[in-house]
Design a protein around this motif. Structure first.
Motif, PDB file in Angstrom:
ATOM      1  N   ASN A  34       0.802  -1.218   0.000  1.00 50.07           N
ATOM      2  CA  ASN A  34       0.000   0.000   0.000  1.00 50.07           C
ATOM      3  C   ASN A  34       0.835   1.268   0.000  1.00 50.07           C
ATOM      4  O   ASN A  34       0.287   2.377  -0.033  1.00 50.07           O
ATOM      5  CB  ASN A  34      -0.931   0.012   1.216  1.00 50.07           C
ATOM      6  CG  ASN A  34      -2.046  -0.999   1.092  1.00 50.07           C
ATOM      7  OD1 ASN A  34      -3.012  -0.807   0.373  1.00 50.07           O
ATOM      8  ND2 ASN A  34      -1.905  -2.109   1.804  1.00 50.07           N
ATOM      9  N   ASP A  36       3.083   4.314  -1.326  1.00 46.25           N
ATOM     10  CA  ASP A  36       2.897   5.150  -2.509  1.00 46.25           C
ATOM     11  C   ASP A  36       3.874   4.750  -3.610  1.00 46.25           C
ATOM     12  O   ASP A  36       5.083   4.740  -3.415  1.00 46.25           O
ATOM     13  CB  ASP A  36       3.116   6.616  -2.115  1.00 46.25           C
ATOM     14  CG  ASP A  36       2.680   7.585  -3.211  1.00 46.25           C
ATOM     15  OD1 ASP A  36       1.904   7.172  -4.094  1.00 46.25           O
ATOM     16  OD2 ASP A  36       3.106   8.756  -3.165  1.00 46.25           O
ATOM     17  N   ASP A 220      -2.002  -2.073   9.750  1.00 46.94           N
ATOM     18  CA  ASP A 220      -2.858  -1.525   8.705  1.00 46.94           C
ATOM     19  C   ASP A 220      -2.154  -0.287   8.151  1.00 46.94           C
ATOM     20  O   ASP A 220      -1.866   0.642   8.908  1.00 46.94           O
ATOM     21  CB  ASP A 220      -4.229  -1.174   9.278  1.00 46.94           C
ATOM     22  CG  ASP A 220      -5.152  -0.551   8.252  1.00 46.94           C
ATOM     23  OD1 ASP A 220      -5.022   0.658   7.986  1.00 46.94           O
ATOM     24  OD2 ASP A 220      -6.016  -1.270   7.725  1.00 46.94           O
ATOM     25  N   TYR A 221      -1.882  -0.269   6.835  1.00 50.50           N
ATOM     26  CA  TYR A 221      -1.089   0.826   6.284  1.00 50.50           C
ATOM     27  C   TYR A 221      -1.799   2.169   6.399  1.00 50.50           C
ATOM     28  O   TYR A 221      -1.161   3.202   6.645  1.00 50.50           O
ATOM     29  CB  TYR A 221      -0.731   0.553   4.822  1.00 50.50           C
ATOM     30  CG  TYR A 221       0.380   1.442   4.324  1.00 50.50           C
ATOM     31  CD1 TYR A 221       1.713   1.143   4.603  1.00 50.50           C
ATOM     32  CD2 TYR A 221       0.108   2.600   3.586  1.00 50.50           C
ATOM     33  CE1 TYR A 221       2.744   1.965   4.165  1.00 50.50           C
ATOM     34  CE2 TYR A 221       1.131   3.425   3.150  1.00 50.50           C
ATOM     35  CZ  TYR A 221       2.450   3.105   3.436  1.00 50.50           C
ATOM     36  OH  TYR A 221       3.468   3.933   3.017  1.00 50.50           O
ATOM     37  N   GLY A 222      -3.115   2.166   6.244  1.00 49.64           N
ATOM     38  CA  GLY A 222      -3.861   3.402   6.389  1.00 49.64           C
ATOM     39  C   GLY A 222      -3.701   4.005   7.771  1.00 49.64           C
ATOM     40  O   GLY A 222      -3.478   5.212   7.930  1.00 49.64           O
ATOM     41  N   LYS A 223      -3.795   3.145   8.809  1.00 52.38           N
ATOM     42  CA  LYS A 223      -3.642   3.642  10.178  1.00 52.38           C
ATOM     43  C   LYS A 223      -2.200   4.047  10.461  1.00 52.38           C
ATOM     44  O   LYS A 223      -1.936   4.977  11.231  1.00 52.38           O
ATOM     45  CB  LYS A 223      -4.119   2.581  11.163  1.00 52.38           C
ATOM     46  CG  LYS A 223      -5.622   2.342  11.085  1.00 52.38           C
ATOM     47  CD  LYS A 223      -6.102   1.340  12.123  1.00 52.38           C
ATOM     48  CE  LYS A 223      -7.618   1.155  12.027  1.00 52.38           C
ATOM     49  NZ  LYS A 223      -8.132   0.176  13.005  1.00 52.38           N
ATOM     50  N   ILE A 225      -0.175   5.402   8.211  1.00 58.50           N
ATOM     51  CA  ILE A 225      -0.017   6.716   7.593  1.00 58.50           C
ATOM     52  C   ILE A 225      -0.663   7.796   8.451  1.00 58.50           C
ATOM     53  O   ILE A 225      -0.109   8.886   8.647  1.00 58.50           O
ATOM     54  CB  ILE A 225      -0.628   6.720   6.178  1.00 58.50           C
ATOM     55  CG1 ILE A 225       0.245   5.895   5.233  1.00 58.50           C
ATOM     56  CG2 ILE A 225      -0.773   8.135   5.644  1.00 58.50           C
ATOM     57  CD1 ILE A 225       1.611   6.483   4.975  1.00 58.50           C
ATOM     58  N   GLU A 226      -1.855   7.506   8.973  1.00 56.32           N
ATOM     59  CA  GLU A 226      -2.534   8.478   9.816  1.00 56.32           C
ATOM     60  C   GLU A 226      -1.716   8.779  11.074  1.00 56.32           C
ATOM     61  O   GLU A 226      -1.602   9.932  11.505  1.00 56.32           O
ATOM     62  CB  GLU A 226      -3.921   7.970  10.186  1.00 56.32           C
ATOM     63  CG  GLU A 226      -4.903   7.967   9.018  1.00 56.32           C
ATOM     64  CD  GLU A 226      -6.244   7.364   9.385  1.00 56.32           C
ATOM     65  OE1 GLU A 226      -6.373   6.814  10.501  1.00 56.32           O
ATOM     66  OE2 GLU A 226      -7.169   7.431   8.561  1.00 56.32           O
ATOM     67  N   LYS A 231      -1.154  11.338   4.397  1.00 51.75           N
ATOM     68  CA  LYS A 231      -2.439  11.130   3.750  1.00 51.75           C
ATOM     69  C   LYS A 231      -2.729   9.644   3.645  1.00 51.75           C
ATOM     70  O   LYS A 231      -1.883   8.857   3.242  1.00 51.75           O
ATOM     71  CB  LYS A 231      -2.427  11.759   2.348  1.00 51.75           C
ATOM     72  CG  LYS A 231      -3.744  11.652   1.604  1.00 51.75           C
ATOM     73  CD  LYS A 231      -3.621  12.312   0.231  1.00 51.75           C
ATOM     74  CE  LYS A 231      -4.919  12.200  -0.543  1.00 51.75           C
ATOM     75  NZ  LYS A 231      -4.800  12.789  -1.905  1.00 51.75           N
ATOM     76  N   LYS A 232      -3.942   9.255   4.003  1.00 52.63           N
ATOM     77  CA  LYS A 232      -4.343   7.850   3.939  1.00 52.63           C
ATOM     78  C   LYS A 232      -4.415   7.397   2.483  1.00 52.63           C
ATOM     79  O   LYS A 232      -5.015   8.052   1.646  1.00 52.63           O
ATOM     80  CB  LYS A 232      -5.699   7.653   4.616  1.00 52.63           C
ATOM     81  CG  LYS A 232      -6.114   6.201   4.751  1.00 52.63           C
ATOM     82  CD  LYS A 232      -7.397   6.089   5.545  1.00 52.63           C
ATOM     83  CE  LYS A 232      -7.832   4.631   5.698  1.00 52.63           C
ATOM     84  NZ  LYS A 232      -9.061   4.495   6.487  1.00 52.63           N
ATOM     85  N   PRO A 233      -3.794   6.238   2.140  1.00 55.75           N
ATOM     86  CA  PRO A 233      -3.780   5.776   0.757  1.00 55.75           C
ATOM     87  C   PRO A 233      -5.117   5.212   0.338  1.00 55.75           C
ATOM     88  O   PRO A 233      -5.935   4.805   1.164  1.00 55.75           O
ATOM     89  CB  PRO A 233      -2.706   4.679   0.770  1.00 55.75           C
ATOM     90  CG  PRO A 233      -2.776   4.137   2.164  1.00 55.75           C
ATOM     91  CD  PRO A 233      -3.088   5.323   3.038  1.00 55.75           C
ATOM     92  N   VAL A 235      -7.600   2.413  -1.111  1.00 56.59           N
ATOM     93  CA  VAL A 235      -7.641   0.967  -0.900  1.00 56.59           C
ATOM     94  C   VAL A 235      -7.493   0.273  -2.242  1.00 56.59           C
ATOM     95  O   VAL A 235      -8.259   0.531  -3.171  1.00 56.59           O
ATOM     96  CB  VAL A 235      -8.967   0.541  -0.240  1.00 56.59           C
ATOM     97  CG1 VAL A 235      -9.005  -0.960  -0.080  1.00 56.59           C
ATOM     98  CG2 VAL A 235      -9.125   1.241   1.105  1.00 56.59           C
TER      99      VAL A 235
END
Length: 265
Positions: A34, A36, A220-223, A225-226, A231-233, A235
Motif C-alpha cells: 500500500n 505510494d 494496517d497501512y492506512g492507520k 499513515i494516519e 495522507k491515507k492511501p 484501498v
C-alpha cells in the motif's frame, strides 16, 4: 564546503528507510504493497495474491541492475520494497563466492569472505537509502537466546546473520515489528489482533527515530499513515493479478515476550 544551515527533519515517508519484519504470513508484504508508488524487488515468491508491481530478483546481478534502473529515475515509482532483505543478503553472498571462485565464505580465511560480503551488501543498500525514494525492507523473524551477565532470555530478531542485521538496523529510520497481540476476554476465550510494535524492547527489535508513531498500532497501512501524519492511501482492488516487470521493461503506468495478553472488562 561546510554547511551554513541545519538540515530540516524529513517529514515524508518517501525520504525514509524502514524495516518491516515479523512472522510468516502475518501481512508484511500486504502492508508494504500500500506504499505510494510501490515497486517490489522480489527475491522470493509470495506476491501472487497481491496487486503489485514486482521485479523478480534471482541473482545479485539482477539486484544491481534493478538498483541502477531505479537510480536513473526514468520511472514513476516512489517506494522500493526489498522482499526479502534476507534473501538479498544470500544472493550477495553467492555473488562474492562466485566472483572469488570459492564454495564458502570461510574459504578465503581470516574472515575475509564475510568482510567482502558485508562490504558489498552495505555498499548497495546504502546507495539505495540515498536515492530520493522510500525504501522498505522486509524480513522474517526468529527466536534468539540472549545471555547477559545477569540472566538468560529469548528475543525475537530478524532472520539475518548478525553482521547483516547490524548493517540493516543501523541504516533504517523505523524498525516495525509485526506481531500478534492476544487478548483474553471475560469468558476466558482469546482474540488475536495483528499489530505493529515501534518501541525498543528487551524481547524484540523495534524503533522509530521520527518519534511520530505510538508504541503499538494496528497492522494496517492506512492507520500507519494516519499515525505518521500523512495522507491515507486509496484501498487497492482485492484479488488482482501481480504485474511482473522484466529487466529492461517499462515501469508502472499510472514470542517470546512480545505477544502480550490483556484482559477485557
Amino acid at each position: 564546503m561546510l554547511p551554513q544551515e541545519k538540515t530540516p527533519p524529513r517529514n515524508s515517508l518517501s525520504d525514509l528507510t524502514v524495516l518491516v519484519w515479523g512472522g510468516q504470513k502475518i501481512g508484511k508484504s500486504t502492508f508494504c504493497s500500500n506504499a505510494d508508488g510501490a515497486l517490489f524487488l522480489a527475491t522470493e515468491a509470495g506476491l501472487n495474491s497481491l496487486d503489485v508491481y514486482q521485479h523478480p530478483i534471482l541473482t545479485w546481478d539482477d539486484f544491481l541492475q534493478a538498483c541502477a534502473e531505479i537510480a536513473e529515475g526514468k520511472h514513476r515509482f516512489k517506494t522500493v520494497i526489498v522482499d526479502t532483505v534476507d534473501n538479498a543478503y544470500k544472493l550477495c553472498a553467492q555473488y562474492i563466492c562466485e566472483k572469488h571462485k570459492i564454495e564458502h565464505e570461510s574459504d578465503l580465511g581470516y574472515g575475509k569472505g564475510w568482510a567482502l560480503i558485508n562490504s558489498e551488501f552495505y555498499r548497495v543498500l546504502n546507495k539505495l537509502t540515498l536515492l530520493p525514494y522510500g525504501l522498505f525492507m522486509i524480513s522474517h523473524s526468529q527466536e534468539k537466546e540472549i545471555e547477559s551477565r545477569t540472566c538468560k532470555y529469548t528475543k525475537m530478531v530478524p532472520t539475518l546473520p548478525d553482521k547483516a542485521r547490524k548493517i540493516v538496523l543501523g541504516m533504517v529510520d523505523m524498525i516495525l515489528y509485526c506481531d500478534l497481540e492476544v487478548t483474553k476476554k471475560a469468558d476466558d476465550t482469546f482474540t488475536q489482533r495483528r499489530v505493529i510494535r515501534t518501541r525498543p524492547s528487551l524481547y524484540y527489535e523495534a524503533g522509530d527515530r521520527t518519534g511520530r508513531l505510538p508504541e503499538t498500532l494496528d497492522l494496517d497501512y492506512g492507520k500507519f499513515i494516519e499515525a505518521f501524519g500523512g495522507k491515507k492511501p486509496a484501498v487497492p482492488a482485492a484479488g488482482a493479478a501481480v504485474t511482473t516487470i522484466a529487466a529492461g521493461a517499462t515501469t508502472r503506468p499510472d514470542a517470546a515476550k512480545p505477544k502480550s495478553e490483556k484482559k477485557e472488562a
